[in-house]
Design a protein around this motif. Structure first.
Motif: not given
Length: 152
Positions: A28, A32, A48-49, A52, A108, A111-112, A115, A132, A136
């Motif tokens: 990821e 990303m 961030s990943q 998340g 989603l 994680e969004f 992010n 994102t 995913n």
């Protein structure tokens, strides 16, 4: 493989489970970074990943415990344990599909949100959301294939 003939809650906390989750997070992060920064490595995107995925994982454990009377990570992946879900039974298959869709949507959303918090100063919201979603989808498919291959 006998190790994979267990619920995901048991598998997740074995060395293979940790390697699998690390593989997914690394994929990821790379994807990303490629989507947003056009590079294999971007420190902010990697953080961030990681964040998340950790938040999403902890949320999954908490929700699983609430829905399953205290059992954690009882998510019934049929390729992990054929004893937990009979995918040939229409009702069980339907609820498994519903579970996957809900889990995917929650992933989603979480994680969004993470992010966005990390990346909104560097990237447009629409690009963060699109990346994102794409990342995913790719890792859900890749992870499912990898787990299915490990069982065979």
């Amino acid at each position: 493989m006998v190790l994979l003939d267990v619920s995901f809650g048991i598998f997740a906390f074995t060395p293979y489970g940790w390697l699998f989750m690390l593989f997914v997070i690394l994929c990821e992060a790379i994807l990303m970074s490629k989507c947003l920064a056009k590079a294999n490595f971007n420190k902010l995107i990697y953080w961030s990943q990681i964040t998340g995925n950790v938040v999403s994982g902890i949320t999954g454990i908490i929700i699983s415990m609430a829905l399953n009377g205290g059992w954690w990570l009882v998510v019934w992946f049929p390729w992990v344990s054929k004893h937990e879900v009979n995918i040939h039974h229409h009702g069980q298959l339907m609820w498994l599909i519903v579970y996957y869709l809900v889990a995917f949507l929650l992933t989603l959303i979480i994680e969004f949100g993470i992010n966005y918090l990390f990346l909104h100063k560097s990237y447009h919201t629409k690009r963060i959301g699109s990346a994102t979603l794409k990342v995913n989808i790719a890792t859900y498919v890749l992870g499912a294939i990898l787990l299915a291959l490990l069982v065979c």
